[in-house]
Design an enzyme around this catalytic site. Structure first.
Site, PDB file in Angstrom:
ATOM      1  N   ASP A  95       0.860  -1.173   0.000  1.00  0.00           N
ATOM      2  CA  ASP A  95       0.000   0.000   0.000  1.00  0.00           C
ATOM      3  C   ASP A  95       0.906   1.235   0.000  1.00  0.00           C
ATOM      4  O   ASP A  95       2.127   1.124  -0.164  1.00  0.00           O
ATOM      5  CB  ASP A  95      -0.972  -0.022   1.188  1.00  0.00           C
ATOM      6  N   CYS A 113       2.757  -3.588   4.010  1.00  0.00           N
ATOM      7  CA  CYS A 113       1.919  -2.467   4.425  1.00  0.00           C
ATOM      8  C   CYS A 113       2.551  -1.940   5.711  1.00  0.00           C
ATOM      9  O   CYS A 113       3.677  -2.301   6.034  1.00  0.00           O
ATOM     10  CB  CYS A 113       0.445  -2.860   4.589  1.00  0.00           C
ATOM     11  N   THR A 151       2.060  -2.508   8.956  1.00  0.00           N
ATOM     12  CA  THR A 151       2.412  -3.567   9.912  1.00  0.00           C
ATOM     13  C   THR A 151       2.676  -4.908   9.243  1.00  0.00           C
ATOM     14  O   THR A 151       3.203  -5.818   9.868  1.00  0.00           O
ATOM     15  CB  THR A 151       1.274  -3.787  10.933  1.00  0.00           C
ATOM     16  N   GLY A 152       2.259  -5.058   8.005  1.00  0.00           N
ATOM     17  CA  GLY A 152       2.345  -6.344   7.316  1.00  0.00           C
ATOM     18  C   GLY A 152       1.148  -7.232   7.594  1.00  0.00           C
ATOM     19  O   GLY A 152       0.907  -8.208   6.882  1.00  0.00           O
ATOM     20  N   GLN A 153       0.382  -6.894   8.626  1.00  0.00           N
ATOM     21  CA  GLN A 153      -0.728  -7.758   9.044  1.00  0.00           C
ATOM     22  C   GLN A 153      -1.933  -7.680   8.104  1.00  0.00           C
ATOM     23  O   GLN A 153      -2.447  -8.704   7.663  1.00  0.00           O
ATOM     24  CB  GLN A 153      -1.158  -7.396  10.473  1.00  0.00           C
ATOM     25  N   GLY A 154      -2.383  -6.483   7.824  1.00  0.00           N
ATOM     26  CA  GLY A 154      -3.596  -6.329   7.015  1.00  0.00           C
ATOM     27  C   GLY A 154      -3.448  -6.892   5.616  1.00  0.00           C
ATOM     28  O   GLY A 154      -4.319  -7.624   5.128  1.00  0.00           O
ATOM     29  N   HIS A 183       8.718 -25.137   6.722  1.00  0.00           N
ATOM     30  CA  HIS A 183       7.712 -25.965   7.382  1.00  0.00           C
ATOM     31  C   HIS A 183       6.292 -25.725   6.902  1.00  0.00           C
ATOM     32  O   HIS A 183       5.461 -26.622   6.989  1.00  0.00           O
ATOM     33  CB  HIS A 183       7.770 -25.751   8.893  1.00  0.00           C
ATOM     34  N   HIS A 219       5.938 -32.191   7.146  1.00  0.00           N
ATOM     35  CA  HIS A 219       5.420 -30.833   6.980  1.00  0.00           C
ATOM     36  C   HIS A 219       4.434 -30.745   5.815  1.00  0.00           C
ATOM     37  O   HIS A 219       3.559 -29.884   5.808  1.00  0.00           O
ATOM     38  CB  HIS A 219       6.567 -29.840   6.786  1.00  0.00           C
TER      39      HIS A 219
END
Length: 145
Positions: free
Chosen positions: A11, A68, A70-73, A101, A136
């Site tokens: 973004d 973005c 935080t990288g989270q959204g 993994h 894995h």
């Protein structure tokens, strides 16, 4: 082995870091497709996460790196696309493990969390690591449902 094709997106909050990553990967010989915005005008990270994820699942790119604040959204948006396994990483161990993994095919980075030097280390760790398979593989398959 042929060089991996990498799609990048972000973004508005992560344009500078995304462009630094693009330059870093291009210098290493990766085939980079940057589909992120070029101006700092406010934009919506879900659109960019989804677009990059679709680039990966369509086969246009082998792996994706998204950013973005935080990288989270943007990670959450990417993971809504069937076939995507994306994780946010802030340390190189995690960047390696999501590949080794979890067979992650996308990496998410928070541009307001990590600096450029660490971001490049995360990218290098992610791209240098291969999926281990074995036990894995069963677990990665379970993520797919």
């Amino acid at each position: 082995m042929t060089q991996k094709r990498i799609v990048l997106s972000s973004d508005h909050a992560a344009i500078d870091l995304r462009q630094a990553i693009a330059k870093h990967l291009t210098q290493q010989g990766y085939d980079v497709t940057d589909i992120g915005p070029v101006t700092t005008e406010s934009t919506h990270y879900p659109l960019h996460g989804k677009a990059a994820a679709e680039h990966v699942v369509s086969g246009q790119s082998d792996l994706g790196i998204i950013l973005c604040g935080t990288g989270q959204g943007i990670m959450m948006a990417a993971n809504k696309v069937p076939g995507i396994r994306c994780g946010v990483c802030m340390d190189t161990f995690s960047a390696k493990m999501i590949r080794a993994h979890n067979n992650a095919n996308m990496l998410s980075i928070g541009a307001r969390i990590v600096g450029e030097s660490l971001a490049l280390e995360l990218v290098d760790a992610f791209l240098a690591t291969e999926f281990e398979g074995g036990r894995h593989a069963t677990r990665a398959d379970m993520i797919e449902g």
